[in-house]
Design a protein around this motif. Structure first.
Motif, PDB file in Angstrom:
ATOM      1  N   LEU A  94      30.590  -0.309  22.188  1.00 52.71           N
ATOM      2  CA  LEU A  94      30.565  -1.753  22.426  1.00 52.71           C
ATOM      3  C   LEU A  94      31.496  -2.520  21.487  1.00 52.71           C
ATOM      4  N   CYS A  98      34.138  -4.975  23.053  1.00 48.30           N
ATOM      5  CA  CYS A  98      34.100  -6.419  22.792  1.00 48.30           C
ATOM      6  C   CYS A  98      35.408  -6.908  22.184  1.00 48.30           C
ATOM      7  N   ALA A 101      37.767  -7.400  24.983  1.00 45.93           N
ATOM      8  CA  ALA A 101      37.336  -8.532  25.802  1.00 45.93           C
ATOM      9  C   ALA A 101      37.701  -9.855  25.121  1.00 45.93           C
ATOM     10  N   PHE A 102      37.464  -9.965  23.822  1.00 44.21           N
ATOM     11  CA  PHE A 102      37.828 -11.178  23.100  1.00 44.21           C
ATOM     12  C   PHE A 102      39.338 -11.379  23.077  1.00 44.21           C
ATOM     13  N   ASN A 119      40.215 -12.770  16.349  1.00 41.27           N
ATOM     14  CA  ASN A 119      39.159 -12.195  17.178  1.00 41.27           C
ATOM     15  C   ASN A 119      38.235 -11.269  16.407  1.00 41.27           C
ATOM     16  N   TRP A 122      34.936 -12.892  15.780  1.00 44.96           N
ATOM     17  CA  TRP A 122      34.024 -12.905  16.925  1.00 44.96           C
ATOM     18  C   TRP A 122      33.267 -11.585  17.030  1.00 44.96           C
ATOM     19  N   LEU A 123      33.797 -10.521  16.438  1.00 47.87           N
ATOM     20  CA  LEU A 123      33.144  -9.220  16.509  1.00 47.87           C
ATOM     21  C   LEU A 123      32.007  -9.063  15.506  1.00 47.87           C
ATOM     22  N   VAL A 126      28.482  -8.944  16.939  1.00 44.03           N
ATOM     23  CA  VAL A 126      28.298  -7.706  17.701  1.00 44.03           C
ATOM     24  C   VAL A 126      28.095  -6.540  16.743  1.00 44.03           C
TER      25      VAL A 126
END
Length: 172
Positions: A94, A98, A101-102, A119, A122-123, A126
């Protein structure tokens, strides 16, 4: 008879899904080469199924597609891997999933001239969920299969000990 038909439909459905995954994996290098067939004129756009694509801040449409496909191909390959992996650690997939995806989101929706910059931030949420979860599963498996410690048996033993202790305390 009905059970046989149900198993046959289930097998057919699984075969179709696995075939689709296999086709997507085989087509990955060819899909990546799509960018070579797109226009290099900075002002040209392309319409696909009613959606208009332009250069989105890149030098031309071909460069934009090259950059986007460099993110999309690994993303869908990671998705296939995630859904077909049978190992205990598959949730860790994942994190790169992710990340791609970001990055795709940033490429498509960013007004900024720079991409692939922030980015990683943003991880963090997660990673904060996935890494401890995977590590916890690893510890449980390691304890059970390497050290021979069965946590469920220990928990059941503790529960019975607690019940016995309660009974003793209640009778006093």
């Amino acid at each position: 008879m009905a059970e046989n038909l149900k198993n046959s439909n289930k097998t057919r459905h699984r075969f179709l899904i696995e075939s689709l995954g296999l086709i997507l994996i085989v087509l990955a290098p060819f899909i990546f080469k799509i960018h070579e067939y797109l226009p290099r004129d900075p002002n040209q756009t392309i319409d696909i199924f009613g959606a208009t694509f332009d250069r989105n801040g890149f030098e031309d449409l071909s460069t934009y597609a090259w950059f986007l496909l460099n993110k999309l191909i690994p993303l869908y390959l990671l998705i296939i891997w995630f859904f077909t992996c049978k190992h205990w650690w598959y949730h860790i997939i994942l994190i790169p999933l992710c990340m791609y995806a970001f990055q795709i989101f940033e490429v498509i929706y960013s007004e900024d001239r720079f991409v692939d910059t922030e980015n990683v931030l943003w991880l963090l949420p997660v990673c904060m969920v996935v890494i401890p979860f995977v590590y916890f599963v690893r510890i449980k498996l390691y304890d059970k299969y390497v050290h021979g410690i069965d946590l469920e048996a220990m928990e059941a033993e503790l529960q019975s000990f607690r019940k016995e202790t309660k009974k003793i305390l209640m009778h006093q």
